[in-house]
Structure formats: C-alpha cells, structure tokens
Design a protein around this motif. Sequence first.
Motif, mmCIF file in Angstrom:
data_model
loop_
_atom_site.group_PDB
_atom_site.id
_atom_site.type_symbol
_atom_site.label_atom_id
_atom_site.label_comp_id
_atom_site.label_asym_id
_atom_site.label_seq_id
_atom_site.Cartn_x
_atom_site.Cartn_y
_atom_site.Cartn_z
ATOM 1 N N MET A 1 0.858 -1.210 0.000
ATOM 2 C CA MET A 1 0.000 0.000 0.000
ATOM 3 C C MET A 1 0.883 1.245 0.000
ATOM 4 S SD MET A 1 -3.188 0.978 0.167
ATOM 5 C CE MET A 1 -4.076 2.475 0.503
ATOM 6 N N LEU A 2 0.629 2.100 -0.943
ATOM 7 C CA LEU A 2 1.401 3.340 -1.089
ATOM 8 C C LEU A 2 0.910 4.384 -0.082
ATOM 9 C CD1 LEU A 2 3.578 4.548 -3.038
ATOM 10 C CD2 LEU A 2 1.687 5.498 -4.345
ATOM 11 N N THR A 3 1.832 5.045 0.605
ATOM 12 C CA THR A 3 1.434 6.084 1.559
ATOM 13 C C THR A 3 1.479 7.460 0.887
ATOM 14 O OG1 THR A 3 3.674 6.531 2.369
ATOM 15 C CG2 THR A 3 2.467 4.725 3.422
ATOM 16 N N SER A 4 0.775 8.407 1.489
ATOM 17 C CA SER A 4 0.762 9.779 0.959
ATOM 18 C C SER A 4 2.165 10.371 0.965
ATOM 19 C CB SER A 4 -0.176 10.651 1.796
ATOM 20 O OG SER A 4 -1.487 10.145 1.769
ATOM 21 N N SER A 127 -5.789 4.698 -2.474
ATOM 22 C CA SER A 127 -6.456 3.412 -2.226
ATOM 23 C C SER A 127 -6.939 2.783 -3.531
ATOM 24 C CB SER A 127 -7.632 3.587 -1.269
ATOM 25 O OG SER A 127 -7.166 3.981 0.008
ATOM 26 N N ALA A 128 -7.528 3.623 -4.392
ATOM 27 C CA ALA A 128 -8.052 3.128 -5.670
ATOM 28 C C ALA A 128 -6.981 3.119 -6.758
ATOM 29 C CB ALA A 128 -9.234 3.992 -6.108
ATOM 30 N N GLY A 129 -5.845 3.767 -6.484
ATOM 31 C CA GLY A 129 -4.784 3.838 -7.496
ATOM 32 C C GLY A 129 -5.170 4.698 -8.683
ATOM 33 N N PHE A 156 2.943 14.602 -11.489
ATOM 34 C CA PHE A 156 1.954 13.783 -10.784
ATOM 35 C C PHE A 156 1.805 12.453 -11.526
ATOM 36 C CE2 PHE A 156 0.859 18.051 -9.378
ATOM 37 C CZ PHE A 156 0.632 17.870 -8.028
ATOM 38 N N PRO A 157 2.701 11.511 -11.281
ATOM 39 C CA PRO A 157 2.636 10.226 -11.978
ATOM 40 C C PRO A 157 1.490 9.357 -11.459
ATOM 41 C CG PRO A 157 4.400 10.200 -10.361
ATOM 42 C CD PRO A 157 3.844 11.586 -10.358
ATOM 43 N N GLN A 158 1.182 8.305 -12.204
ATOM 44 C CA GLN A 158 0.158 7.356 -11.756
ATOM 45 C C GLN A 158 0.624 6.684 -10.462
ATOM 46 O OE1 GLN A 158 -2.890 6.785 -12.909
ATOM 47 N NE2 GLN A 158 -2.700 8.168 -14.661
ATOM 48 N N PRO A 159 -0.290 6.453 -9.500
ATOM 49 C CA PRO A 159 0.106 5.807 -8.235
ATOM 50 C C PRO A 159 0.822 4.467 -8.432
ATOM 51 C CG PRO A 159 -2.090 6.741 -8.030
ATOM 52 C CD PRO A 159 -1.700 6.898 -9.465
ATOM 53 N N ALA A 160 0.386 3.682 -9.424
ATOM 54 C CA ALA A 160 1.018 2.375 -9.661
ATOM 55 C C ALA A 160 2.484 2.532 -10.037
ATOM 56 C CB ALA A 160 0.275 1.634 -10.768
ATOM 57 N N GLU A 161 2.780 3.583 -10.797
ATOM 58 C CA GLU A 161 4.171 3.856 -11.209
ATOM 59 C C GLU A 161 5.030 4.208 -9.992
ATOM 60 O OE1 GLU A 161 6.532 7.036 -14.083
ATOM 61 O OE2 GLU A 161 4.362 6.800 -14.319
ATOM 62 N N VAL A 162 4.481 5.017 -9.097
ATOM 63 C CA VAL A 162 5.205 5.402 -7.876
ATOM 64 C C VAL A 162 5.401 4.179 -6.979
ATOM 65 C CG1 VAL A 162 5.182 6.872 -5.816
ATOM 66 C CG2 VAL A 162 4.313 7.749 -7.985
ATOM 67 N N VAL A 166 8.898 2.770 -5.562
ATOM 68 C CA VAL A 166 9.159 2.605 -4.126
ATOM 69 C C VAL A 166 9.619 1.178 -3.832
ATOM 70 C CG1 VAL A 166 8.055 2.514 -1.851
ATOM 71 C CG2 VAL A 166 7.646 4.466 -3.352
ATOM 72 N N GLN A 167 8.925 0.188 -4.438
ATOM 73 C CA GLN A 167 9.309 -1.211 -4.238
ATOM 74 C C GLN A 167 10.734 -1.475 -4.732
ATOM 75 O OE1 GLN A 167 6.102 -3.580 -6.060
ATOM 76 N NE2 GLN A 167 5.705 -4.386 -4.023
ATOM 77 N N TRP A 168 11.051 -0.924 -5.901
ATOM 78 C CA TRP A 168 12.384 -1.109 -6.479
ATOM 79 C C TRP A 168 13.448 -0.510 -5.564
ATOM 80 C CZ3 TRP A 168 16.235 2.206 -8.290
ATOM 81 C CH2 TRP A 168 17.260 1.593 -9.032
ATOM 82 N N GLN A 169 13.177 0.699 -5.056
ATOM 83 C CA GLN A 169 14.135 1.352 -4.160
ATOM 84 C C GLN A 169 14.339 0.541 -2.880
ATOM 85 O OE1 GLN A 169 12.320 5.222 -3.800
ATOM 86 N NE2 GLN A 169 13.536 6.110 -5.438
ATOM 87 N N GLN A 170 13.243 -0.034 -2.346
ATOM 88 C CA GLN A 170 13.344 -0.847 -1.133
ATOM 89 C C GLN A 170 14.158 -2.113 -1.395
ATOM 90 O OE1 GLN A 170 9.221 -1.361 -0.067
ATOM 91 N NE2 GLN A 170 9.149 0.508 1.176
ATOM 92 N N GLN A 171 13.958 -2.721 -2.566
ATOM 93 C CA GLN A 171 14.728 -3.919 -2.928
ATOM 94 C C GLN A 171 16.218 -3.597 -3.042
ATOM 95 O OE1 GLN A 171 12.878 -5.243 -6.511
ATOM 96 N NE2 GLN A 171 11.226 -6.353 -5.474
ATOM 97 N N GLN A 172 16.516 -2.433 -3.641
ATOM 98 C CA GLN A 172 17.917 -2.017 -3.791
ATOM 99 C C GLN A 172 18.562 -1.833 -2.416
ATOM 100 O OE1 GLN A 172 18.174 -2.846 -7.164
ATOM 101 N NE2 GLN A 172 19.667 -1.221 -7.159
ATOM 102 N N GLN A 173 17.814 -1.217 -1.500
ATOM 103 C CA GLN A 173 18.333 -0.992 -0.143
ATOM 104 C C GLN A 173 18.575 -2.311 0.583
ATOM 105 O OE1 GLN A 173 15.407 1.578 1.584
ATOM 106 N NE2 GLN A 173 16.230 3.442 0.676
ATOM 107 N N GLN A 174 17.629 -3.256 0.415
ATOM 108 C CA GLN A 174 17.775 -4.570 1.058
ATOM 109 C C GLN A 174 18.996 -5.312 0.517
ATOM 110 O OE1 GLN A 174 13.994 -6.382 0.355
ATOM 111 N NE2 GLN A 174 12.978 -5.356 2.067
#
Length: 206
Positions: A1-4, A127-129, A156-162, A166-174
């Motif tokens: 879930m993407l946060t604000s 929530s709705a993306g 203002f990109p699409q929420p799915a793109e953001v 975010v997921q990619w950045q978290q994977q890189q950090q891990q």
Amino acid sequence: MLTSEQYLGAVAERIQRSGGRLNSVQFGPAVAVVGLFTESVMLTTMNYCVVACAVPEVNAAALYDFTGRATQHARANVMGTVGWTAGSVVIAGLIGQRVYPDAAQAATAKSGNQFGGETRMVAVDLSAGQLYAFVGSKLWGAAVQGSVNAKLLYCFPQPAEVYQQVQWQQQQQQQQQLQQGQQPPPGWQQQQQPYHPPQGQPPYGY
C-alpha cells in the motif's frame, strides 16, 4: 500500500529532476511541496507553479480551497509580467487515501481560461490507485497545452508507477544491506592466523 508521504516524495523528486526550485510552504494546517519552473514555449515565458499536499481524504471543497491558496502563492512568486509575454500555470494537487466523487469531478472538469494564466487541479486516490486531472486541449496554442499536460503528468505520476518505484528502491536498499552484512569487518582476515600442522604429522590427525 502506497502512503501519501511516499507519493509526495516522488513528486518532490520529479520537481527537482526536471529543474524546478523546490520549497516547502505552510498551507493552512498542512505543509505543501512547491515547485517553481520558468520555461520558454514558442517565444512565451511560461511560469509553472506545481503544488502538492497530502491529506487523509480529498473532497471538492478542500480541493478548491487548496487550489485558491496555491494560486495566491504562485502570483506572489511569478517572474515577469503575466500577459502576452508571460503565462502563469498553477498545477495544484491533493493526495489522499480516498478521493470523493465531487473532488474527482472537479479535478477532471475543463478548467476556466484566464488572461495569461491557467489553473489545473489534481486529485490522487491512493487506495483506488487513480489520478484525476484534466488533460486535454484548451483555447491556448497546442504547443503550450502540450507543455502544460506534460508537466502535469510528469510531476503527478500514476500511483502504480510510484508504487513500483518505491518497491524497487526498497529492494535495492535490502540488497545493499545484505551485501554489507556478508562482508567481513575490516581487518578480520589479518587477525586470523592460517593453520600449519606440525612438521612430521599429517594434518587434522589423519
């Protein structure tokens, strides 16, 4: 879930990446991210003011109020004289976990033309993306409208793109943390003495 906050961070990053001057401005109870751009489009100096703010829920009244505040801020910070030689475009976006239908309708409605200026409203429903905004043609020239639409959709990109970013950045950090964890501490090898069996004896008792 993407946060604000994650979405707002992506907006701020894109403002900086595209050459905007990034600021944080207090808009009522909330702090907004503000990006100011000055670009030349078909011999016209275009002043963009991109304003984004995170709220729990977005309704039409909140969107109109926020857009009004954003427009006032833009007028106070616009370079050049608004008119034939300079155009002012305000892109005001509210990001929330829920966008009410009245806000979605307000954001996607064709915005009113002002002399030498235009205001676009954006509502992002995490929530709705969904992203709600008017992206179309207006009375201004096609080149200017193309520039306005491109700026809106980039900042203002699409929420799915953001979310993917975010997921990619978290994977890189891990991965970086795992790599750091696998590496022995500095000087570790030097402290370990290699095992030399006593001469005349086979190693390890064989």
